[in-house]
Design a protein around this motif. Structure first.
Motif, PDB file in Angstrom:
ATOM      1  N   ASP A   1       9.233  16.904   2.159  1.00  0.00           N
ATOM      2  CA  ASP A   1       8.660  16.743   0.820  1.00  0.00           C
ATOM      3  C   ASP A   1       9.655  17.094  -0.279  1.00  0.00           C
ATOM      4  N   ILE A   2      10.782  17.710   0.102  1.00  0.00           N
ATOM      5  CA  ILE A   2      11.791  18.106  -0.899  1.00  0.00           C
ATOM      6  C   ILE A   2      12.953  17.118  -0.929  1.00  0.00           C
ATOM      7  N   THR A   3      13.587  16.895   0.234  1.00  0.00           N
ATOM      8  CA  THR A   3      14.774  16.038   0.298  1.00  0.00           C
ATOM      9  C   THR A   3      14.459  14.587   0.638  1.00  0.00           C
ATOM     10  N   LYS A   4      13.237  14.338   1.124  1.00  0.00           N
ATOM     11  CA  LYS A   4      12.814  13.007   1.575  1.00  0.00           C
ATOM     12  C   LYS A   4      13.582  12.539   2.816  1.00  0.00           C
TER      13      LYS A   4
ATOM     14  N   ASP B   1       0.824  -1.220   0.000  1.00  0.00           N
ATOM     15  CA  ASP B   1       0.000   0.000   0.000  1.00  0.00           C
ATOM     16  C   ASP B   1       0.856   1.267   0.000  1.00  0.00           C
ATOM     17  N   HIS B   2       2.114   1.142  -0.416  1.00  0.00           N
ATOM     18  CA  HIS B   2       3.031   2.281  -0.345  1.00  0.00           C
ATOM     19  C   HIS B   2       2.599   3.446  -1.227  1.00  0.00           C
ATOM     20  N   ASP B   3       1.667   3.217  -2.119  1.00  0.00           N
ATOM     21  CA  ASP B   3       1.166   4.314  -2.949  1.00  0.00           C
ATOM     22  C   ASP B   3       0.283   5.259  -2.139  1.00  0.00           C
ATOM     23  N   ASN B   4      -0.126   4.812  -0.970  1.00  0.00           N
ATOM     24  CA  ASN B   4      -0.938   5.652  -0.084  1.00  0.00           C
ATOM     25  C   ASN B   4      -0.194   6.953   0.216  1.00  0.00           C
ATOM     26  N   GLY B   5      -0.880   8.076   0.106  1.00  0.00           N
ATOM     27  CA  GLY B   5      -0.250   9.378   0.274  1.00  0.00           C
ATOM     28  C   GLY B   5       0.390   9.599   1.629  1.00  0.00           C
ATOM     29  N   ILE B   6      -0.067   8.861   2.650  1.00  0.00           N
ATOM     30  CA  ILE B   6       0.464   9.074   3.986  1.00  0.00           C
ATOM     31  C   ILE B   6       1.927   8.665   4.080  1.00  0.00           C
ATOM     32  N   PHE B   7       2.396   7.756   3.195  1.00  0.00           N
ATOM     33  CA  PHE B   7       3.795   7.332   3.210  1.00  0.00           C
ATOM     34  C   PHE B   7       4.714   8.433   2.708  1.00  0.00           C
ATOM     35  N   GLU B   8       4.164   9.381   1.955  1.00  0.00           N
ATOM     36  CA  GLU B   8       4.965  10.503   1.475  1.00  0.00           C
ATOM     37  C   GLU B   8       5.153  11.568   2.545  1.00  0.00           C
TER      38      GLU B   8
END
Length: 324
Positions: free
Chosen positions: A255-258, A108-115
């Protein structure tokens, strides 16, 4: 000032712990849970079912016309408390709907919460734990916005039943206060049933002290959108982690460098604070509507907000950008 602090409440809690009741041969985890449930029904159903009718009989024996209204109110509050108690028990019986967070698997890594967050992986549930979730061995699952396990009710308290837990506690506080005042009046003005008046003064006075203290503590938590578990966890960390070396959730992702961004311990009490009393109350007990406060209903997870506060998010992500 809170009348009873957590240390005193924990001492009272340990006094009635099933581990102090069962012999060593029967002192298993399953038996302790059974004893806790039996004690919960005894305390919340059996005792009121005996003591309140006795109070009604001795109160209206000679002054029916004076106390009729009071007796009606006590009966209504008692029945309402019983309904709340059984719905609270149901919230733990139907745990998949009201306690357990949905499984969040690797695929489920496509889930936005992982970002946005680095989620902790639960090796017991084989699922990622959402923010404010906690794996509870008592039910063998990760609980959404876990608050505490209440031995007095024999259930898990979390977001779904937190409002009902507060209503139940408030109803009993009001009921005990009415009985306390009536008993005090009878003791001061009447000579009959002298012993019973003292008995009810002592019993209800003790419950009022404990319940008001409990409500005061939870009012404090609601004002900053914090749970009991988070408060105890952060308090332990402040006491034992002077170097701020223990990693704890939530963990932000730039959100920029991860890069991973760890929230400092000094800001732990502000992680989910919305800087608005109305929003904090809403996130603690659910939608704020009149019928929501009057009816013994449970919350669903579709109204649950698990995001870190914007103030914390902006502060730490901005600090990371400025550092780079």
């Amino acid at each position: 000032m809170v009348l009873l602090n957590f240390r005193k409440l924990n001492e009272i809690d340990k006094l009635f712990s099933p581990s102090n009741i069962l012999p060593k041969s029967l002192n298993t985890y399953e038996n302790r849970l059974r004893i806790t449930k039996i004690l919960a029904y005894f305390l919340n159903i059996l005792i009121p079912s005996v003591l309140i009718p006795i109070f009604i009989v001795y109160t209206v024996s000679k002054e029916m016309h004076i106390y009729l209204g009071v007796i009606i109110v006590i009966c209504i509050l008692t029945m309402y408390a019983f309904i709340c108690f059984f719905i609270l028990q149901y919230s733990n019986y139907n745990k998949d709907k009201y306690l357990v967070q949905p499984h969040v698997k690797v695929e489920d890594h496509d889930n936005g919460i992982f970002e946005k967050y680095k989620l902790e992986y639960c090796t017991e549930c084989l699922s990622f734990k959402m923010n404010r979730s906690y794996h509870l061995k008592k039910i063998g699952a990760c609980v959404y916005k876990f608050d505490h396990y209440c031995k007095w009710l024999g259930i898990v308290i979390n977001y779904s039943n937190y409002k009902l837990f507060l209503i139940y506690t408030s109803v009993h506080t009001l009921n005990c206060t009415i009985i306390f005042v009536v008993s005090l009046y009878r003791l001061a003005n009447l000579n009959k049933f002298y012993g019973l008046s003292i008995f009810y003064l002592v019993i209800t006075g003790g419950f009022i002290l404990a319940l008001v203290s409990l409500l005061a503590l939870h009012l404090r938590f609601i004002m900053i959108n914090e749970t009991t578990f988070e408060f105890l966890n952060y308090r332990w960390l402040k006491k034992n982690d002077k170097q701020n070396s223990i990693v704890y959730n939530p963990i932000l992702i730039s959100d920029i460098t991860k890069d991973l961004v760890y929230i400092d311990l000094k800001d732990c009490n502000k992680i989910f604070d919305r800087n608005s009393l109305y929003k904090n109350i809403k996130e603690a007990i659910g939608p704020i509507k009149l019928w929501n406060f009057l009816l013994p209903t449970l919350n669903t997870f579709d109204t649950l907000n698990l995001d870190v506060s914007k103030e914390i998010e902006n502060k730490y992500l901005k600090e990371l950008k400025d550092f780079q």
